[in-house]
Design an enzyme around this catalytic site. Sequence first.
Site, short mmCIF file in Angstrom:
data_model
loop_
_atom_site.label_atom_id
_atom_site.label_comp_id
_atom_site.label_asym_id
_atom_site.label_seq_id
_atom_site.Cartn_x
_atom_site.Cartn_y
_atom_site.Cartn_z
N HIS A 1 -5.43 11.88 -9.12
CA HIS A 1 -5.48 11.67 -7.68
C HIS A 1 -6.08 10.29 -7.38
O HIS A 1 -7.29 10.10 -7.52
CB HIS A 1 -6.39 12.78 -7.11
CG HIS A 1 -6.42 12.85 -5.63
ND1 HIS A 1 -5.34 13.25 -4.87
CD2 HIS A 1 -7.42 12.60 -4.74
CE1 HIS A 1 -5.67 13.24 -3.59
NE2 HIS A 1 -6.93 12.85 -3.49
N SER B 1 -4.17 10.83 0.32
CA SER B 1 -4.91 12.08 0.42
C SER B 1 -5.07 12.53 1.87
O SER B 1 -4.08 12.61 2.59
CB SER B 1 -6.25 11.89 -0.29
OG SER B 1 -6.68 13.12 -0.80
#
Length: 413
Positions: free
Chosen positions: A392, A251
């Site tokens: 994610h 990320s």
Amino acid sequence: LLTSAAHAQRPKPNYDESQVPEFKLPDPLVTQAGKKVDSAEEWNKVRRPEILELFETEVYGKSPARPENMLFEVTSVKNDALGGKAIRKEVSVYFSGKKAGPRMDLLIYLPAKATKPVPVFMGLNFYGNHTITDETDVQLNGNWMRASKEKAIVDHKATEDSRGKSSSRWPIETIIDRGYGLIAIYCGDIDPDYDDGFKNGVHALFNSKQKPAPDEWGTISAWAWGLSCALDYLETDKQIDTSKVAVIGHSRLGKTSLWAGATDPRFALVISNDSGCGGAALSRRRFGETLHVINNAFPHWFCDNFNKYIDKENDLPVDQHMLISLIAPRPVYVASAEDDQWADPKGEFLSVKYAEPVYKLLGTSGFGAKEMPAVNQPVQKQMGYHIRTGKHNVTDFDWQQYLNFADQHFQGS
Ligand code: GCU
């Protein structure tokens, strides 16, 4: 992770492929003066420096030279960590060479049975080294942390309950069993992840001014700079093969691993896990997170010049495929997750694809994939990519691919 104010002002994200605007990407193999680059020499001498400079001045911001007098202090060594499988060390790096200045702490796991220096993965984490391991005798990080109930952060500080809370993202035993070491660092040791006007972290060490100039380092640059400082330490550690250091991040920290790989050629392999906007994803697609959203929600991540391109992505002299091209010819791996549309998996894939001509020019096997592969079907040549099922996150599936990729490039298998 957006603040509620940022949520209120943020434009609705586009998740509809048919609404992706038409765009023309800058060609990594055509110089700013319009000349076609057709040799490795021209790439290395002219085009690569040009692209690097553009990313420095327009996207992430320039970092100062690393200090030459950093102080390294080994604060703990355990020769029978992980039930005897690993040697574990903690090392403090004092950036200014003095114990008063900011420091980062490295948590190092190395295979105990190794008979020669080992290849390693090195990555930043979000909530402290104590969160990546179930071993309860590593130091609890005392620095400022972003709020998180899930990670048991209270008043922006880690608590005993924070221990091990991110261990699913760091399969240390598997990494060790496969013959690799792991180096973990809390990103906030380098620069706390909030918009503080650059008064803390390593920014404070260098910026006597209140705020860096529009082309000077934001937080992502500071984190990448910190990773290079960590590599400076690794070069003093005889148990580590510093020609085989893979930098990995998830990320915002995946944006960082790409930038670290681009700015420091000593990183031999670069992995971006779900890095999205400002990482592997093409900005011009404006799919999921956009420059508008990211620069408002996280004004400290990039340099101020990046704001010029909000809603004007076509004016950018670069796009993120050129970030990948800066890593060439070194192996690079980009991973996406199917349910992480915010990070634009297709835009991440396309960056790898459009960086491939540079990898080919430099004589590597390149990428090979023309279309996005099916889920859970990794593509691995000199450039790697997968989109896995799920959200994610960093999962065991992701790590299996990274370990296979490292085997291929570091061990020749
Ligand atoms: C937010 C942000 C992303 C970032 C992510 C993360 O979602 O918008 O750009 O990658 O946080 O770091 O977890």
